[in-house]
Design a protein around this motif. Structure first.
Motif, PDB file in Angstrom:
ATOM      1  N   ALA A  27       0.830  -1.199   0.000  1.00  0.00           N
ATOM      2  CA  ALA A  27       0.000   0.000   0.000  1.00  0.00           C
ATOM      3  C   ALA A  27       0.867   1.253   0.000  1.00  0.00           C
ATOM      4  N   SER A  28       2.009   1.202   0.684  1.00  0.00           N
ATOM      5  CA  SER A  28       2.889   2.374   0.710  1.00  0.00           C
ATOM      6  C   SER A  28       3.490   2.648  -0.664  1.00  0.00           C
ATOM      7  N   HIS A  29       3.597   1.600  -1.487  1.00  0.00           N
ATOM      8  CA  HIS A  29       4.092   1.778  -2.857  1.00  0.00           C
ATOM      9  C   HIS A  29       2.967   2.080  -3.843  1.00  0.00           C
ATOM     10  N   GLY A  30       1.752   2.150  -3.344  1.00  0.00           N
ATOM     11  CA  GLY A  30       0.621   2.490  -4.202  1.00  0.00           C
ATOM     12  C   GLY A  30      -0.030   1.285  -4.851  1.00  0.00           C
ATOM     13  N   ILE A  31       0.283   0.102  -4.409  1.00  0.00           N
ATOM     14  CA  ILE A  31      -0.331  -1.104  -4.977  1.00  0.00           C
ATOM     15  C   ILE A  31      -1.465  -1.518  -4.055  1.00  0.00           C
ATOM     16  N   GLN A  32      -2.693  -1.435  -4.552  1.00  0.00           N
ATOM     17  CA  GLN A  32      -3.859  -1.736  -3.731  1.00  0.00           C
ATOM     18  C   GLN A  32      -4.515  -3.059  -4.113  1.00  0.00           C
ATOM     19  N   LYS A  33      -3.995  -3.737  -5.116  1.00  0.00           N
ATOM     20  CA  LYS A  33      -4.643  -4.949  -5.600  1.00  0.00           C
ATOM     21  C   LYS A  33      -4.247  -6.154  -4.756  1.00  0.00           C
ATOM     22  N   THR A  34      -5.193  -7.077  -4.626  1.00  0.00           N
ATOM     23  CA  THR A  34      -4.905  -8.308  -3.903  1.00  0.00           C
ATOM     24  C   THR A  34      -4.301  -9.312  -4.869  1.00  0.00           C
TER      25      THR A  34
END
Length: 186
Positions: A27-34
């Motif tokens: 999430a800190s890298h901007g990746i919100q996908k599971t």
């Protein structure tokens, strides 16, 4: 038994904390996908994946030494919810299956004590093969009507589906334009 139970619960807690840390890092890298969403995106179709590889299944643990509530929660977590997504209209029946709908009712009336599906299917197949083309004609006509209706419904569904995709893209563009305008005002 006592030590093993402690090790299992400690491992589960450790595993959960690692998962949460990894999710926070992504999430800190901007990746919100599971992971399941990322698997859906990949280029290979799902049919190429071997059936016995179930990566989404939880780890198998013994229920020995656990309370009944824990056992029930594990069973519930392992069950896969199968939600049927709207994938368009249902395909029409063939002439044989239109015939079989009628034949099953007649067969049940003549043989009410029969519980075997196989016997009914076998008798229906023999009866269908023995019918002449003239006797099959009404079933084939009904199947053709159902097929024509299916084609119409499928075309309507495809048109609505394409329009829905276009509307979603337009709404995404308009929301990004609004965000750009907000940045310009600052």
């Amino acid at each position: 038994m006592g030590k093993r139970g402690v090790v299992d619960t400690d491992y589960e807690e450790f595993r959960k904390t690692l998962i949460l840390e990894n999710q926070a890092r992504l999430a800190s890298h901007g990746i919100q996908k599971t992971i399941t969403e990322l698997r859906k995106i990949r280029s290979k179709p799902q049919s190429d994946k071997k059936k016995h590889n179930n990566f989404d299944a939880p780890l198998r643990r013994s229920n020995r030494g656990k309370s009944e509530d824990d056992k029930l929660s594990v069973k519930k977590s392992r069950t896969v919810e199968t939600t049927k997504k709207a994938k368009g209209p249902k395909r029409p029946l063939s002439a044989f299956f239109v015939f079989m709908e009628e034949f099953r009712m007649e067969y049940k009336e003549k043989h009410p004590d029969n519980k075997s599906v196989g016997v009914v299917g076998k008798a229906g197949g023999e009866k269908w093969r023995s019918l002449s083309d003239e006797e099959k004609a009404p079933y084939q006509a009904k199947a053709e009507e159902m097929k024509a209706e299916y084609q119409k419904n499928k075309q309507d569904y495809n048109n609505k589906h394409q329009a829905g995709v276009v509307e979603e893209e337009e709404s995404d563009k308009s929301s990004s334009e609004v965000n750009d305008n907000d940045e310009d005002e600052d």
